[in-house]
Design a protein around this motif. Structure first.
Motif, PDB file in Angstrom:
ATOM      1  N   HIS A   1      -9.504   0.920   4.926  1.00 59.21           N
ATOM      2  CA  HIS A   1      -8.213   1.172   5.580  1.00 59.21           C
ATOM      3  C   HIS A   1      -8.437   2.171   6.725  1.00 59.21           C
ATOM      4  O   HIS A   1      -9.241   3.097   6.612  1.00 59.21           O
ATOM      5  CB  HIS A   1      -7.208   1.736   4.569  1.00 59.21           C
ATOM      6  CG  HIS A   1      -5.818   1.775   5.111  1.00 59.21           C
ATOM      7  ND1 HIS A   1      -5.388   2.772   5.971  1.00 59.21           N
ATOM      8  CD2 HIS A   1      -4.777   0.931   4.956  1.00 59.21           C
ATOM      9  CE1 HIS A   1      -4.134   2.537   6.304  1.00 59.21           C
ATOM     10  NE2 HIS A   1      -3.733   1.419   5.697  1.00 59.21           N
TER      11      HIS A   1
ATOM     12  N   ILE B   1       0.048   0.677  13.012  1.00 56.53           N
ATOM     13  CA  ILE B   1       0.290   1.231  11.669  1.00 56.53           C
ATOM     14  C   ILE B   1       1.149   2.487  11.798  1.00 56.53           C
ATOM     15  O   ILE B   1       0.879   3.355  12.633  1.00 56.53           O
ATOM     16  CB  ILE B   1      -1.048   1.573  10.966  1.00 56.53           C
ATOM     17  CG1 ILE B   1      -1.865   0.298  10.748  1.00 56.53           C
ATOM     18  CG2 ILE B   1      -0.793   2.273   9.634  1.00 56.53           C
ATOM     19  CD1 ILE B   1      -3.228   0.540  10.129  1.00 56.53           C
ATOM     20  N   GLY B   2       2.185   2.541  10.985  1.00 54.48           N
ATOM     21  CA  GLY B   2       3.068   3.712  11.021  1.00 54.48           C
ATOM     22  C   GLY B   2       3.827   3.816  12.335  1.00 54.48           C
ATOM     23  O   GLY B   2       4.295   4.896  12.692  1.00 54.48           O
TER      24      GLY B   2
ATOM     25  N   ASN C   1       0.867  -1.185   0.000  1.00 48.17           N
ATOM     26  CA  ASN C   1       0.000   0.000   0.000  1.00 48.17           C
ATOM     27  C   ASN C   1       0.902   1.234   0.000  1.00 48.17           C
ATOM     28  O   ASN C   1       1.464   1.582   1.034  1.00 48.17           O
ATOM     29  CB  ASN C   1      -0.892  -0.030   1.257  1.00 48.17           C
ATOM     30  CG  ASN C   1      -1.678   1.255   1.428  1.00 48.17           C
ATOM     31  OD1 ASN C   1      -1.841   2.022   0.481  1.00 48.17           O
ATOM     32  ND2 ASN C   1      -2.155   1.498   2.642  1.00 48.17           N
TER      33      ASN C   1
ATOM     34  N   LEU D   1       0.185  -6.914   4.575  1.00 54.56           N
ATOM     35  CA  LEU D   1      -0.151  -5.640   3.942  1.00 54.56           C
ATOM     36  C   LEU D   1       0.915  -4.652   4.423  1.00 54.56           C
ATOM     37  O   LEU D   1       1.037  -4.397   5.628  1.00 54.56           O
ATOM     38  CB  LEU D   1      -1.563  -5.194   4.358  1.00 54.56           C
ATOM     39  CG  LEU D   1      -2.063  -3.864   3.792  1.00 54.56           C
ATOM     40  CD1 LEU D   1      -1.970  -3.818   2.273  1.00 54.56           C
ATOM     41  CD2 LEU D   1      -3.519  -3.641   4.198  1.00 54.56           C
TER      42      LEU D   1
ATOM     43  N   LYS E   1       0.168   4.218  -0.171  1.00 49.95           N
ATOM     44  CA  LYS E   1      -0.469   5.414   0.401  1.00 49.95           C
ATOM     45  C   LYS E   1      -0.306   6.587  -0.588  1.00 49.95           C
ATOM     46  O   LYS E   1      -0.388   6.358  -1.786  1.00 49.95           O
ATOM     47  CB  LYS E   1       0.104   5.742   1.774  1.00 49.95           C
ATOM     48  CG  LYS E   1       0.130   4.524   2.706  1.00 49.95           C
ATOM     49  CD  LYS E   1       0.379   4.923   4.108  1.00 49.95           C
ATOM     50  CE  LYS E   1       0.715   3.705   4.953  1.00 49.95           C
ATOM     51  NZ  LYS E   1       0.336   3.885   6.342  1.00 49.95           N
TER      52      LYS E   1
ATOM     53  N   GLU F   1      -5.265  -5.122  10.706  1.00 44.64           N
ATOM     54  CA  GLU F   1      -4.300  -4.051  10.935  1.00 44.64           C
ATOM     55  C   GLU F   1      -4.650  -3.331  12.231  1.00 44.64           C
ATOM     56  O   GLU F   1      -5.495  -2.419  12.225  1.00 44.64           O
ATOM     57  CB  GLU F   1      -4.345  -3.037   9.780  1.00 44.64           C
ATOM     58  CG  GLU F   1      -3.956  -3.611   8.448  1.00 44.64           C
ATOM     59  CD  GLU F   1      -3.361  -2.537   7.538  1.00 44.64           C
ATOM     60  OE1 GLU F   1      -2.203  -2.696   7.144  1.00 44.64           O
ATOM     61  OE2 GLU F   1      -4.031  -1.533   7.264  1.00 44.64           O
TER      62      GLU F   1
ATOM     63  N   GLY G   1       2.940  -1.022   4.299  1.00 40.93           N
ATOM     64  CA  GLY G   1       2.852   0.404   3.969  1.00 40.93           C
ATOM     65  C   GLY G   1       4.206   0.964   3.606  1.00 40.93           C
ATOM     66  O   GLY G   1       4.701   0.792   2.488  1.00 40.93           O
ATOM     67  N   ARG G   2       4.862   1.619   4.572  1.00 48.25           N
ATOM     68  CA  ARG G   2       6.107   2.344   4.295  1.00 48.25           C
ATOM     69  C   ARG G   2       7.155   1.524   3.560  1.00 48.25           C
ATOM     70  O   ARG G   2       7.803   2.009   2.636  1.00 48.25           O
ATOM     71  CB  ARG G   2       6.701   2.866   5.615  1.00 48.25           C
ATOM     72  CG  ARG G   2       5.936   4.021   6.198  1.00 48.25           C
ATOM     73  CD  ARG G   2       6.226   4.156   7.673  1.00 48.25           C
ATOM     74  NE  ARG G   2       5.736   3.015   8.428  1.00 48.25           N
ATOM     75  CZ  ARG G   2       6.034   2.762   9.687  1.00 48.25           C
ATOM     76  NH1 ARG G   2       6.856   3.556  10.336  1.00 48.25           N
ATOM     77  NH2 ARG G   2       5.520   1.714  10.300  1.00 48.25           N
TER      78      ARG G   2
ATOM     79  N   GLY H   1      -1.094  -6.398   8.832  1.00 44.14           N
ATOM     80  CA  GLY H   1      -0.457  -5.144   8.433  1.00 44.14           C
ATOM     81  C   GLY H   1      -0.198  -4.270   9.644  1.00 44.14           C
ATOM     82  O   GLY H   1      -1.005  -4.217  10.574  1.00 44.14           O
ATOM     83  N   GLY H   2       0.923  -3.569   9.619  1.00 48.56           N
ATOM     84  CA  GLY H   2       1.284  -2.668  10.723  1.00 48.56           C
ATOM     85  C   GLY H   2       2.762  -2.762  10.995  1.00 48.56           C
ATOM     86  O   GLY H   2       3.209  -3.693  11.675  1.00 48.56           O
ATOM     87  N   SER H   3       3.537  -1.820  10.413  1.00 46.97           N
ATOM     88  CA  SER H   3       4.981  -1.733  10.659  1.00 46.97           C
ATOM     89  C   SER H   3       5.741  -3.010  10.296  1.00 46.97           C
ATOM     90  O   SER H   3       6.656  -3.435  11.009  1.00 46.97           O
ATOM     91  CB  SER H   3       5.238  -1.335  12.111  1.00 46.97           C
ATOM     92  OG  SER H   3       4.618  -0.092  12.375  1.00 46.97           O
TER      93      SER H   3
HETATM   94  C1  PEP Z   1      -0.701   0.426   6.098  1.00 45.17           C
HETATM   95  O1  PEP Z   1      -0.803   1.613   5.799  1.00 45.17           O
HETATM   96  O2  PEP Z   1      -1.584  -0.384   5.755  1.00 45.17           O
HETATM   97  C2  PEP Z   1       0.457  -0.005   6.872  1.00 45.17           C
HETATM   98  C3  PEP Z   1       0.480  -1.208   7.325  1.00 45.17           C
HETATM   99  O3  PEP Z   1       1.448   0.936   7.061  1.00 45.17           O
HETATM  100  P1  PEP Z   1       2.911   0.671   7.710  1.00 45.17           P
HETATM  101  O4  PEP Z   1       3.411  -0.636   7.123  1.00 45.17           O
HETATM  102  O5  PEP Z   1       3.702   1.823   7.283  1.00 45.17           O
HETATM  103  O6  PEP Z   1       2.711   0.573   9.190  1.00 45.17           O
END
Ligand code: PEP
Length: 258
Positions: free
Chosen positions: A101, A176-177, A14, A236, A16, A171, A238-239, A215-217
């Protein structure tokens, strides 16, 4: 003879609202393309901002990764300025969409809206990744019932035949983040809980086939442990998905898990 292994893990990136320039998007895609060819167990899905769908779809050649969008509107067409429909993205060549999300839920997307988006995406034939997760945790497990309710309401109206195009991304919003992901022991507990919620809503034999992602970091350092000990069907991301060296490494380590 090389044995073709059925792909059975998902890594969904993702992006973003990143990156800023088309050339950067192209650079990420080129790296993903190279590594995707070598993966035997992992399905890669890119969810760029709609502005970069061209970069992701245009150079794809034979399908080695899938492309989707981070959001759609639930109406099919008409006077909805600024929105895009499920059919539009499907007709472009996208096969995936995200719904619910937490960053969109924060902007006002309710479970009712998520369920409408899911219905619209499924109607168009898009595999839909529905994101769910608690905002915070407590030691008494008070977050479990709201999470159950969030799942039930987000999947309102879904019938058995839709399940083959459904993925749940768990998530936890607080992860997340963040600096660190949830521990894999807790992720394992939550996948069992989500499977139970799905089994209460649908026939168990169908419910257990719905992939559950975390999902989450997630990054290349923790990805393998989360998959193998958290017992999830994928991630899932993100960054790390817009950081080509980290994302390529993540795909390698995930694919190596037996
Ligand atoms: C997300 O935005 O779905 C996510 C999991 O972000 P991150 O991996 O950056 O925590």
């Amino acid at each position: 003879m090389v044995q073709k292994i059925k792909k059975r893990r998902y890594v969904i990136g993702n992006w973003k609202m990143n990156p800023q320039f088309p050339a950067e998007a192209k650079r990420i895609v080129d790296e993903v393309k190279k590594i995707s060819k070598k993966l035997v167990r992992t399905s890669v899905v890119l969810l760029p901002p709609a502005a970069f769908l061209g970069q992701c779809l245009g150079t794809r050649g034979d399908t080695i990764y899938d492309v989707g969008v981070q959001n759609i509107f639930y109406e099919e067409s008409g006077s909805y300025t600024g929105e895009i429909s499920a059919d539009m993205v499907k007709n472009l060549g996208c096969t995936y969409v995200l719904a619910g999300h937490s960053e969109r839920r924060k902007m006002g997307e309710t479970d009712v809206v998520v369920a409408k988006k899911l219905a619209s995406a499924l109607r168009a034939g898009l595999t839909t990744v529905v994101c769910v997760g608690e905002n915070e945790r407590d030691s008494q497990g008070a977050y479990l019932e709201p999470l159950r309710e969030q799942i039930q309401k987000s999947l309102e109206g879904i019938v058995r035949k839709d399940l083959k195009n459904l993925i749940i991304a768990y998530e936890p919003v607080w992860a997340i983040g963040a600096k660190e992901a949830m521990t894999s022991a807790l992720i394992y507990e939550m996948t069992i809980f989500i499977k139970k919620v799905l089994s209460d809503l649908f026939e168990q034999e169908d419910a257990v086939k719905v992939p559950i992602l975390y999902g989450g970091s997630v990054n290349f350092r923790n990805a393998a442990e989360i998959i193998s000990q958290g017992q999830v069907d994928g991630l899932l991301v993100g960054r790390e998905s817009v950081n080509p060296p980290g994302f390529v490494e993540l795909l390698k380590v995930v694919d190596e898990i037996q």
